[in-house]
Design a protein around this motif. Structure first.
Motif, PDB file in Angstrom:
ATOM      1  N   SER A 107       0.834  -1.208   0.000  1.00 34.34           N
ATOM      2  CA  SER A 107       0.000   0.000   0.000  1.00 34.34           C
ATOM      3  C   SER A 107       0.868   1.257   0.000  1.00 34.34           C
ATOM      4  CB  SER A 107      -0.949  -0.005   1.191  1.00 34.34           C
ATOM      5  OG  SER A 107      -0.236  -0.039   2.396  1.00 34.34           O
ATOM      6  N   LYS A 108       2.101   1.134   0.477  1.00 33.11           N
ATOM      7  CA  LYS A 108       3.002   2.287   0.512  1.00 33.11           C
ATOM      8  C   LYS A 108       3.283   2.791  -0.913  1.00 33.11           C
ATOM      9  CE  LYS A 108       7.324   3.353   2.916  1.00 33.11           C
ATOM     10  NZ  LYS A 108       8.580   2.752   3.415  1.00 33.11           N
ATOM     11  N   TYR A 120       2.012   7.913   9.777  1.00 29.53           N
ATOM     12  CA  TYR A 120       2.954   7.065   9.043  1.00 29.53           C
ATOM     13  C   TYR A 120       3.662   7.939   7.991  1.00 29.53           C
ATOM     14  CZ  TYR A 120       4.364   2.993   6.224  1.00 29.53           C
ATOM     15  OH  TYR A 120       5.079   2.049   5.536  1.00 29.53           O
ATOM     16  N   ASN A 141      -1.702   4.408  12.505  1.00 26.34           N
ATOM     17  CA  ASN A 141      -0.300   4.204  12.832  1.00 26.34           C
ATOM     18  C   ASN A 141       0.295   5.605  12.906  1.00 26.34           C
ATOM     19  OD1 ASN A 141       2.359   3.548  13.043  1.00 26.34           O
ATOM     20  ND2 ASN A 141       2.584   2.747  10.975  1.00 26.34           N
ATOM     21  N   ASP A 167      -6.176   5.455   4.432  1.00 29.22           N
ATOM     22  CA  ASP A 167      -5.234   4.345   4.568  1.00 29.22           C
ATOM     23  C   ASP A 167      -5.801   3.372   5.594  1.00 29.22           C
ATOM     24  OD1 ASP A 167      -3.183   2.618   5.215  1.00 29.22           O
ATOM     25  OD2 ASP A 167      -1.628   4.158   5.249  1.00 29.22           O
ATOM     26  N   TYR A 170      -4.703  -1.368   8.515  1.00 26.64           N
ATOM     27  CA  TYR A 170      -4.962  -2.219   9.691  1.00 26.64           C
ATOM     28  C   TYR A 170      -6.429  -2.640   9.775  1.00 26.64           C
ATOM     29  CZ  TYR A 170      -0.266  -1.005  10.661  1.00 26.64           C
ATOM     30  OH  TYR A 170       1.097  -0.868  10.522  1.00 26.64           O
ATOM     31  N   SER A 206      -3.838  -3.344   2.645  1.00 22.66           N
ATOM     32  CA  SER A 206      -2.546  -4.011   2.552  1.00 22.66           C
ATOM     33  C   SER A 206      -2.674  -5.473   2.965  1.00 22.66           C
ATOM     34  CB  SER A 206      -1.582  -3.305   3.503  1.00 22.66           C
ATOM     35  OG  SER A 206      -0.412  -4.056   3.658  1.00 22.66           O
ATOM     36  N   SER A 242       0.053  -6.940   4.007  1.00 24.61           N
ATOM     37  CA  SER A 242       1.243  -7.114   4.852  1.00 24.61           C
ATOM     38  C   SER A 242       0.907  -7.565   6.260  1.00 24.61           C
ATOM     39  CB  SER A 242       2.028  -5.804   4.920  1.00 24.61           C
ATOM     40  OG  SER A 242       2.438  -5.417   3.644  1.00 24.61           O
ATOM     41  N   LYS A 243      -0.072  -6.916   6.887  1.00 25.19           N
ATOM     42  CA  LYS A 243      -0.386  -7.218   8.283  1.00 25.19           C
ATOM     43  C   LYS A 243      -1.473  -8.287   8.361  1.00 25.19           C
ATOM     44  CE  LYS A 243       1.914  -3.502   8.140  1.00 25.19           C
ATOM     45  NZ  LYS A 243       2.952  -2.756   8.743  1.00 25.19           N
ATOM     46  N   ARG A 256       4.980  -7.612  -0.761  1.00 24.98           N
ATOM     47  CA  ARG A 256       4.619  -6.332  -1.372  1.00 24.98           C
ATOM     48  C   ARG A 256       3.322  -6.434  -2.171  1.00 24.98           C
ATOM     49  NH1 ARG A 256       5.236  -4.142   1.528  1.00 24.98           N
ATOM     50  NH2 ARG A 256       5.487  -2.076   0.678  1.00 24.98           N
TER      51      ARG A 256
HETATM   52  C1  LIG Z   1      -0.608   2.975   8.130  1.00 23.79           C
HETATM   53  C2  LIG Z   1       0.244   2.193   7.202  1.00 23.79           C
HETATM   54  N1  LIG Z   1       0.041   2.304   5.893  1.00 23.79           N
HETATM   55  C3  LIG Z   1       0.780   1.604   5.013  1.00 23.79           C
HETATM   56  C4  LIG Z   1       1.781   0.764   5.425  1.00 23.79           C
HETATM   57  C5  LIG Z   1       2.602   0.063   4.388  1.00 23.79           C
HETATM   58  O1  LIG Z   1       2.160  -1.194   4.174  1.00 23.79           O
HETATM   59  P1  LIG Z   1       2.579  -2.007   2.895  1.00 23.79           P
HETATM   60  O2  LIG Z   1       3.453  -3.103   3.375  1.00 23.79           O
HETATM   61  O3  LIG Z   1       1.288  -2.498   2.312  1.00 23.79           O
HETATM   62  O4  LIG Z   1       3.273  -1.092   1.947  1.00 23.79           O
HETATM   63  C6  LIG Z   1       2.047   0.611   6.773  1.00 23.79           C
HETATM   64  C7  LIG Z   1       3.138  -0.262   7.217  1.00 23.79           C
HETATM   65  O5  LIG Z   1       3.618  -0.230   8.294  1.00 23.79           O
HETATM   66  C8  LIG Z   1       1.255   1.347   7.682  1.00 23.79           C
HETATM   67  O6  LIG Z   1       1.484   1.270   8.994  1.00 23.79           O
END
Ligand SMILES: Cc1ncc(COP(=O)(O)O)c(C=O)c1O
Length: 406
Positions: free
Chosen positions: A101-102, A126, A176, A204, A207, A236, A238-239, A247
């Motif tokens: 998502s970054k 973030y 975050n 965003d 989470y 995302s 990722s979590k 990615r």
């Molecule tokens: C609020 C927030 N947005 C985006 C991301 C990035 O996640 P991704 O791994 O999908 O790029 C993070 C990662 O820590 C995050 O805390």
């Protein structure tokens, strides 16, 4: 030689300073308990890894993939939104897969920003929320994070007094680093505000699935009727699926915005490796048991941290969501600021944390504690903290005399 224009806008990550100290302490044999970076430590569920291994055997998957995401993956993301939020998305026009998502967020900033455009950005937040736009030539105006009655007054003022009028508003709940969670009613007010002032809303929702009140899962801003007119949301894998290194993320929502991001990405990338996209599709179409397990692990760690750190004399408010606790620096140490305090924790307590200043100036009274060590290690961190706090006066005395001699 003059620093490059773009590089000047990107100061050294504050977290790097703590990381360097951590690395040198470890090199000296210290056992540093790392609550610093939000880097999930849990393994990706086996079924997802197995899918990747199976698909990678097929040489047809080794070619360039699809930049916007393979159709099955975009359909799976649309199905997730329908199931989880009751939000209907057209997978062809309202969904784009991103390389985490970054990347999606940063390239959305590239896609929509003209030089000097003003962006309303939470502080603390973030870092990519601010720096994505700074890299794109935008200007940041900070806003409150708390999704309560303190939110709209200053925001109204910010809109009235920004020249040019702001382009977009960034929201991130669960937040975050602060772990604030927003309600659907709050989102309704955000969308009404955005429509009144002709603002784009970038949400965003990284989470979305890391929450601890089973009866109160975080909503999507797109649940608000008419939100699709102005909003895009980032999620995302990722979590949710412990897939940070893979990615894989998404942007969904307003067609004009999704189309702008898709266009920029079509010039930059060929999409994630196809086996990753197929495995991600498999994950999204799963029955949710893996997600529930991930939540349980973070919840147990949270409870242990809140309990043991509290008993050690370090108050940690229990976060309702995310994999972070956002804790005020103990009174005695607060004047040092979060970076110096975080360095002291590495040196004197063998604990690495993220200094709040790394998320913006409003974060400097805090540190962020990531729930990425197991319960046993969190208990050990509490013992270290107790020792550290019991010698606070002596430590502070030494800091003062050290600074006097610099
Ligand atoms: C609020 C927030 N947005 C985006 C991301 C990035 O996640 P991704 O791994 O999908 O790029 C993070 C990662 O820590 C995050 O805390």
């Amino acid at each position: 030689m003059e620093e490059f224009h773009k590089v000047k806008r990107l100061p050294q990550y504050v977290f790097e300073q703590v990381n360097r100290l951590k690395a040198s302490a470890r090199a000296g044999g210290a056992d540093i308990i790392d609550l610093g970076m939000g880097n999930p430590d849990l393994p990706t569920p086996k079924a997802i890894v197995d899918k990747l291994c199976e698909v990678v055997q097929d040489p047809r998957t080794h070619r360039y993939s699809s930049s916007k995401g393979i159709p099955g993956l975009r359909r799976a993301q649309a199905a997730y939104y329908a199931r989880r939020f009751g939000v209907k998305l057209n997978p062809d026009t309202q969904v784009v897969a991103t390389l985490g998502s970054k990347e999606g967020f940063a390239n959305m900033a590239q896609a929509i920003t003209a030089p000097g455009d003003v962006i309303l950005c939470p502080n603390p937040t973030y870092p990519i929320h601010a720096f994505g736009f700074l890299m794109a030539g935008g200007v940041i105006r900070s806003m409150n994070v708390e999704p309560d009655e303190t939110f709209f007054g200053p925001l109204e003022r910010a809109v009235r007094h920004s020249i040019p009028k702001p382009l977009a508003l960034i929201i991130n709940y669960p937040s975050n680093p602060t772990a604030h969670v927003a309600s659907l009613d709050f989102y309704k007010d955000v969308i009404a505000f955005a429509k009144k002032h002709d603002l784009i809303v970038l949400s965003d929702l990284a989470y979305s699935e890391i929450y601890f009140d089973e009866n109160n899962p975080p909503p999507s801003v797109l649940e608000v009727p008419g939100a699709m007119d102005v909003a895009v949301e980032f999620t995302s894998m990722s979590k949710t699926f412990s897939m940070p290194g893979w990615r894989m993320g998404f942007a969904v929502g307003n067609e004009r915005l999704i189309s702008a991001l898709t266009r920029v990405k079509s010039y930059l990338d060929y999409g994630a490796f196809t086996p990753i996209q197929v495995a991600a599709t498999h994950a999204l179409n799963g029955d949710g048991t893996d997600i529930a397990e991930v939540r349980n692990v973070y919840r147990r760690r949270r409870d242990v941290m809140v309990d043991t750190f509290g008993k050690a004399g370090f108050e940690v408010p229990p976060p309702a969501a995310t994999m972070f606790a956002w804790a005020k620096i103990p009174e005695k140490f607060r004047h040092l600021g979060s970076l110096e305090f975080s360095k002291l924790l590495v040196e004197k307590a063998d604990i690495a944390v993220a200094p709040g200043i790394g998320f913006g100036e409003m974060g400097d009274d805090y540190v962020r504690l990531a729930l990425v060590e197991n319960e046993h290690r969190i208990r050990q961190a509490a013992r270290n903290l107790k020792r550290f706090l019991s010698t606070a006066d002596e430590t502070l005395h030494n800091v003062v005399s050290l600074n006097a001699h610099r």
